[in-house]
Design an enzyme around this catalytic site. Structure first.
Site, PDB file in Angstrom:
ATOM      1  CG  ASP A  14      -1.876  -1.194   1.211  1.00  0.00           C
ATOM      2  OD1 ASP A  14      -2.200  -1.692   0.123  1.00  0.00           O
ATOM      3  OD2 ASP A  14      -2.248  -1.637   2.312  1.00  0.00           O
ATOM      4  CE  LYS A  17       2.498  -2.442  -4.288  1.00  0.00           C
ATOM      5  NZ  LYS A  17       2.117  -2.058  -2.929  1.00  0.00           N
ATOM      6  N   GLY A  41      -4.492  -4.362  -3.781  1.00  0.00           N
ATOM      7  CA  GLY A  41      -5.479  -3.344  -4.142  1.00  0.00           C
ATOM      8  C   GLY A  41      -4.697  -2.112  -4.532  1.00  0.00           C
ATOM      9  CG  HIS A  42      -1.915  -2.132  -7.008  1.00  0.00           C
ATOM     10  ND1 HIS A  42      -0.963  -2.660  -7.840  1.00  0.00           N
ATOM     11  CD2 HIS A  42      -1.666  -2.656  -5.774  1.00  0.00           C
ATOM     12  CE1 HIS A  42      -0.184  -3.488  -7.146  1.00  0.00           C
ATOM     13  NE2 HIS A  42      -0.598  -3.499  -5.901  1.00  0.00           N
ATOM     14  CD  GLN A 231       0.888  -8.970  -2.492  1.00  0.00           C
ATOM     15  OE1 GLN A 231       1.557  -9.660  -3.233  1.00  0.00           O
ATOM     16  NE2 GLN A 231      -0.330  -8.609  -2.791  1.00  0.00           N
TER      17      GLN A 231
HETATM   18  P1  GDP Z   1      -0.733   0.267  -3.543  1.00  0.00           P
HETATM   19  O1  GDP Z   1      -1.293  -1.026  -3.077  1.00  0.00           O
HETATM   20  O2  GDP Z   1       0.740   0.372  -3.287  1.00  0.00           O
HETATM   21  O3  GDP Z   1      -1.065   0.578  -4.976  1.00  0.00           O
HETATM   22  O4  GDP Z   1      -1.416   1.396  -2.638  1.00  0.00           O
HETATM   23  P2  GDP Z   1      -2.971   1.508  -2.245  1.00  0.00           P
HETATM   24  O5  GDP Z   1      -3.729   1.978  -3.414  1.00  0.00           O
HETATM   25  O6  GDP Z   1      -3.450   0.260  -1.586  1.00  0.00           O
HETATM   26  O7  GDP Z   1      -2.894   2.562  -1.086  1.00  0.00           O
HETATM   27  C1  GDP Z   1      -2.406   3.850  -1.296  1.00  0.00           C
HETATM   28  C2  GDP Z   1      -3.522   4.841  -0.939  1.00  0.00           C
HETATM   29  O8  GDP Z   1      -2.969   6.143  -0.833  1.00  0.00           O
HETATM   30  C3  GDP Z   1      -4.588   4.950  -2.016  1.00  0.00           C
HETATM   31  O9  GDP Z   1      -5.804   5.311  -1.426  1.00  0.00           O
HETATM   32  C4  GDP Z   1      -4.062   6.073  -2.907  1.00  0.00           C
HETATM   33  O10 GDP Z   1      -5.100   6.744  -3.602  1.00  0.00           O
HETATM   34  C5  GDP Z   1      -3.463   6.978  -1.872  1.00  0.00           C
HETATM   35  N1  GDP Z   1      -2.280   7.737  -2.306  1.00  0.00           N
HETATM   36  C6  GDP Z   1      -1.300   7.396  -3.174  1.00  0.00           C
HETATM   37  N2  GDP Z   1      -0.337   8.358  -3.205  1.00  0.00           N
HETATM   38  C7  GDP Z   1      -0.736   9.305  -2.333  1.00  0.00           C
HETATM   39  C8  GDP Z   1      -0.164  10.541  -1.887  1.00  0.00           C
HETATM   40  O11 GDP Z   1       0.924  10.956  -2.293  1.00  0.00           O
HETATM   41  N3  GDP Z   1      -0.861  11.254  -0.949  1.00  0.00           N
HETATM   42  C9  GDP Z   1      -2.049  10.823  -0.441  1.00  0.00           C
HETATM   43  N4  GDP Z   1      -2.665  11.579   0.467  1.00  0.00           N
HETATM   44  N5  GDP Z   1      -2.619   9.667  -0.837  1.00  0.00           N
HETATM   45  C10 GDP Z   1      -1.963   8.920  -1.753  1.00  0.00           C
HETATM   46  P1  IMO Z   2      -0.838  -4.259  -2.209  1.00  0.00           P
HETATM   47  O1  IMO Z   2      -0.364  -4.809  -3.533  1.00  0.00           O
HETATM   48  C1  IMO Z   2      -0.972  -4.618   2.110  1.00  0.00           C
HETATM   49  C2  IMO Z   2      -0.975  -8.665   3.787  1.00  0.00           C
HETATM   50  C3  IMO Z   2      -2.236  -9.135   4.484  1.00  0.00           C
HETATM   51  C4  IMO Z   2      -1.646 -10.113   5.488  1.00  0.00           C
HETATM   52  C5  IMO Z   2      -0.488 -10.731   4.727  1.00  0.00           C
HETATM   53  C6  IMO Z   2      -0.826 -12.073   4.078  1.00  0.00           C
HETATM   54  O2  IMO Z   2      -2.143  -3.572  -2.291  1.00  0.00           O
HETATM   55  O3  IMO Z   2       0.226  -3.452  -1.569  1.00  0.00           O
HETATM   56  P2  IMO Z   2      -2.330 -12.828   2.021  1.00  0.00           P
HETATM   57  O4  IMO Z   2      -3.737 -12.478   1.654  1.00  0.00           O
HETATM   58  O5  IMO Z   2      -1.314 -12.451   1.006  1.00  0.00           O
HETATM   59  O6  IMO Z   2      -2.208 -14.249   2.461  1.00  0.00           O
HETATM   60  O7  IMO Z   2      -2.031 -11.937   3.329  1.00  0.00           O
HETATM   61  O8  IMO Z   2      -0.134  -9.804   3.713  1.00  0.00           O
HETATM   62  N1  IMO Z   2      -1.183  -8.183   2.404  1.00  0.00           N
HETATM   63  C7  IMO Z   2      -1.135  -6.894   2.037  1.00  0.00           C
HETATM   64  N2  IMO Z   2      -0.990  -5.785   2.791  1.00  0.00           N
HETATM   65  N3  IMO Z   2      -1.053  -4.520   0.768  1.00  0.00           N
HETATM   66  C8  IMO Z   2      -1.169  -5.626   0.009  1.00  0.00           C
HETATM   67  O9  IMO Z   2      -1.119  -5.580  -1.341  1.00  0.00           O
HETATM   68  C9  IMO Z   2      -1.265  -6.877   0.647  1.00  0.00           C
HETATM   69  N4  IMO Z   2      -1.414  -8.159   0.206  1.00  0.00           N
HETATM   70  C10 IMO Z   2      -1.352  -8.937   1.293  1.00  0.00           C
HETATM   71  O10 IMO Z   2      -2.909  -8.074   5.084  1.00  0.00           O
HETATM   72  O11 IMO Z   2      -1.090  -9.395   6.562  1.00  0.00           O
HETATM   73 MG    MG Z   3      -2.855  -1.709  -1.838  1.00  0.00          MG
END
Ligand code: GDP
Ligand code: IMO
Ligand code: MG
Length: 432
Positions: A14, A17, A41-42, A231
């Site tokens: 998270d 990416k 979840g991206h 991840q």
């Molecule tokens: P990922 O899994 O690495 O793609 O990240 P996620 O989408 O799960 O989580 C990142 C969260 O932060 C999402 O809700 C994005 O919309 C948000 N986000 C990404 N970059 C920024 C930033 O620079 N500032 C803020 N406030 N939110 C951001």
């Molecule tokens: P993105 O790509 C954050 C965490 C889960 C749990 C552990 C194992 O959005 O960054 P799993 O379902 O893989 O068996 O869970 O890894 N986890 C993540 N945490 N971002 C993710 O993906 C994750 N994918 C798995 O919360 O702790």
């Molecule tokens: Mg994510």
């Protein structure tokens, strides 16, 4: 010949990416996911749209670019179908620019049940899995029982499916797991399974390919590829805080096995990290904050899971673990995200060392139960809104000091800084 660039997360996932891949996609011809599955979840935001991708690479909104789901990814047909439909609602026909490896493994509905059964049996030591069937599917892959996307094209797929399903049901029975009364995505098991099976016709509309040949041909033809990680490094099955990890190699090494790219064809390796840390699920987190400062990070950063909606655990930036991630991945450039979340903080801390066993160290201990005391450096905050700023020089001095400190501590240039979730909130920086 071109080399493949890599973008991956350096913390516990998270890091942002998805947003950054979407921003960089115009510089590339092909965007390829190399590991993980719908546990990811991206999130992408642009033109008032907020979209979360789980299995499909984050270049999909750029309709002139090719997206590839590599062999190292695992795919759930039910979730894939949902993703395809969500894109359709946004007028994106993914069949046009998404290719899928024949060797991508399938998450069967019963893999999800096994994930739930294993988690339930762990009682006090739950991993906090996303319950998407990740562990059981990768287990079947390495145990040589798995089914792959290419198998969907064979006439006896349903026979193979039923054989594997019945093995799974034997295991579920040993756990006394009442699977017929277990809901998946608010559906009964039977309804979910039916929709999963119906989605076979959906995936067959896509270009199902030998992606290792395709990607290596692209490199030969000087096409630019970026590999998108899921991840984060600290969830890597080998180097994360085992067993509180995911079941794939989230590091650069995973690009080689997950796409069929040789190590000498890796180019730039871009590491994405938040200006602080978050973790969702169980496991060690040395800089975790349990006070109102942690709560403020969660609120300002909207730190609730994109896949599960769970509140994320929050804490300060952890340099020993960042350095570890940089070492494991061979990071050549850093991208710092969510810096805007710190706008209101009067002071900002960074952990530059750990203390345990009466010594100060940067080494992450093998024993995940070890009590670690993080040692902090403290910085004055900039206490102002930076979201409108588009060039590095305009940043407040206190923010520049923070960035410079991190950069010199880890000795890798920070070449981009993300100041908001939107595509256009990205400040690039030329660093020698
Ligand atoms: P990922 O899994 O690495 O793609 O990240 P996620 O989408 O799960 O989580 C990142 C969260 O932060 C999402 O809700 C994005 O919309 C948000 N986000 C990404 N970059 C920024 C930033 O620079 N500032 C803020 N406030 N939110 C951001
Ligand atoms: P993105 O790509 C954050 C965490 C889960 C749990 C552990 C194992 O959005 O960054 P799993 O379902 O893989 O068996 O869970 O890894 N986890 C993540 N945490 N971002 C993710 O993906 C994750 N994918 C798995 O919360 O702790
Ligand atoms: Mg994510």
């Amino acid at each position: 010949m071109e080399r493949i660039d890599v973008l991956l997360g350096l913390q516990w996932g998270d890091e942002g990416k998805g947003k950054i891949v979407d921003v960089l996609t115009p510089d590339y011809d092909v965007i390829a996911r190399f590991q993980g599955g719908p546990n990811a979840g991206h999130t992408l935001e642009f033109d008032g749209i907020k979209h979360v991708l789980h299995t499909i690479p984050s270049g999909i909104f750029h309709t002139n670019k090719v997206n590839v789901i590599g062999n190292g990814v695992i795919i759930d047909l039910f979730i894939f179908n949902k993703e395809v439909n969500k894109l359709k609602e946004r007028n994106i026909d993914a069949t046009r620019n998404l290719k899928i490896s024949k060797k991508t493994h399938l998450i069967l509905p019963t893999h999800r049940l096994l994930d739930a059964a294993y988690e339930k049996s762990k009682e006090g030591s739950k991993i906090g899995s996303t319950l998407k069937g990740i562990g059981p599917t990768y287990t079947d892959k390495t145990a040589r029982n798995g089914l792959r996307v290419g198998d969907l094209l064979t006439p006896d797929f349903i026979k193979k499916y039923n054989e594997l399903k019945s093995k799974h049901i034997d295991i579920l029975n040993q756990f006394n797991f009442d699977y017929l009364n277990h809901t998946l995505e608010n559906l009964s098991f039977n309804e979910y399974e039916q929709q999963w099976l119906n989605a076979i016709d959906v995936i067959k509309q896509f270009d199902i390919i030998d992606s290792e040949y395709y990607l290596n041909d692209c490199l030969q033809n000087n096409k630019k590829i970026i590999a998108e990680g899921a991840q984060g490094t600290l969830l890597d099955v080998d180097f994360g805080s085992y067993p509180f990890v995911t079941s794939s190699n989230t590091t650069t090494a995973g690009v080689c096995t997950g796409l069929g790219i040789a190590p000498n064809k890796i180019g730039k390796v871009l590491g994405v990290f938040k200006a602080y840390c978050t973790r969702v699920g169980s496991g060690p987190f040395p800089t975790e904050l349990f006070d109102e400062v942690g709560e403020q990070l969660r609120i300002e950063g909207n730190e609730f899971g994109s896949t599960t909606g769970r509140p994320r655990r929050c804490g300060w930036l952890d340099l020993p673990s960042l350095k570890y991630a940089i070492m494991l991945n061979g990071i050549t450039e850093l991208i710092m995200t969510k810096i805007d979340v710190l706008n209101t903080f009067p002071s900002i801390k960074v952990c530059d060392k750990y203390s345990y066993d009466n010594k100060e160290t940067e080494i992450i201990p093998f024993d995940i139960n070890k009590e670690i005391t993080p040692l902090y450096k403290e910085f004055d905050g900039w206490q102002g809104n930076i979201n409108h700023i588009s060039t590095y020089n305009e940043f407040p001095e206190n923010l520049k000091s923070y960035i410079n400190y991190v950069e010199s501590a880890v000795n890798v240039p920070i070449t981009a800084i993300s100041t908001g979730p939107n595509r256009n909130k990205t400040v690039f920086r030329n660093v020698k």
